[in-house]
Design a protein around this motif. Sequence first.
Motif, PDB file in Angstrom:
ATOM      1  N   VAL A 140      -2.250  28.895  56.962  1.00 58.18           N
ATOM      2  CA  VAL A 140      -1.479  29.938  56.275  1.00 58.18           C
ATOM      3  C   VAL A 140      -2.298  31.223  56.111  1.00 58.18           C
ATOM      4  CG1 VAL A 140      -0.427  30.545  54.059  1.00 58.18           C
ATOM      5  CG2 VAL A 140       0.070  28.340  55.114  1.00 58.18           C
ATOM      6  N   SER A 190       6.184  22.178  48.081  1.00 57.47           N
ATOM      7  CA  SER A 190       7.142  23.202  48.470  1.00 57.47           C
ATOM      8  C   SER A 190       7.826  23.823  47.249  1.00 57.47           C
ATOM      9  CB  SER A 190       8.184  22.592  49.412  1.00 57.47           C
ATOM     10  OG  SER A 190       9.082  23.553  49.875  1.00 57.47           O
ATOM     11  N   LEU A 226       5.003  26.584  46.267  1.00 57.25           N
ATOM     12  CA  LEU A 226       5.508  27.654  47.121  1.00 57.25           C
ATOM     13  C   LEU A 226       6.770  28.315  46.583  1.00 57.25           C
ATOM     14  CD1 LEU A 226       4.954  25.997  50.632  1.00 57.25           C
ATOM     15  CD2 LEU A 226       3.431  27.533  49.364  1.00 57.25           C
ATOM     16  N   ARG A 284       9.891  27.299  46.599  1.00 59.24           N
ATOM     17  CA  ARG A 284      11.159  27.069  47.292  1.00 59.24           C
ATOM     18  C   ARG A 284      12.044  26.182  46.423  1.00 59.24           C
ATOM     19  NH1 ARG A 284       8.696  25.258  53.044  1.00 59.24           N
ATOM     20  NH2 ARG A 284       8.407  27.317  53.936  1.00 59.24           N
ATOM     21  N   HIS A 299      13.592  23.941  51.078  1.00 56.57           N
ATOM     22  CA  HIS A 299      12.616  23.015  51.660  1.00 56.57           C
ATOM     23  C   HIS A 299      13.222  22.284  52.855  1.00 56.57           C
ATOM     24  CE1 HIS A 299       9.452  20.051  52.023  1.00 56.57           C
ATOM     25  NE2 HIS A 299      10.396  19.124  52.032  1.00 56.57           N
TER      26      HIS A 299
END
Length: 127
Positions: A27, A89, A93, A95, A100
């Motif tokens: 990433v 996720s 993150l 989401r 996801h």
Amino acid sequence: MGRALKAGLAYFALIFAAGFALGTLRVLVLLPRMGEAVAVALELPVMLGLSWLAAGALIGRFAVPAGAARLAMGGAAFGLLMAAEVGVSVFALGRDIAGHFGHWATLPGAAGLAGQVAFGLIPWARR
């Protein structure tokens, strides 16, 4: 089956830790320079190679017999990995659950999912 489940837990933990480290590099380093599809394509064979090595070592360490026990080992590890992936996720993150699972419809998401399925099958495939 107890040995298989313990081996599956260890297999998940080793590969999740490796994936977390490599995912961070993917990433932060690869993704901005090459895009997500190329970054995943570069990471995936490394993760599968590590999975092959880890599964072999853990099969020996826990004396997991061939057949159903190794399938249980991989299935347990795969289930734990899927749960951990959803957790990362959603909580790390940001989401939602639909986002996801929707990511699996993209090329990088589908490649990642295929790699995760392969990860789950590797203990069974080891001779």
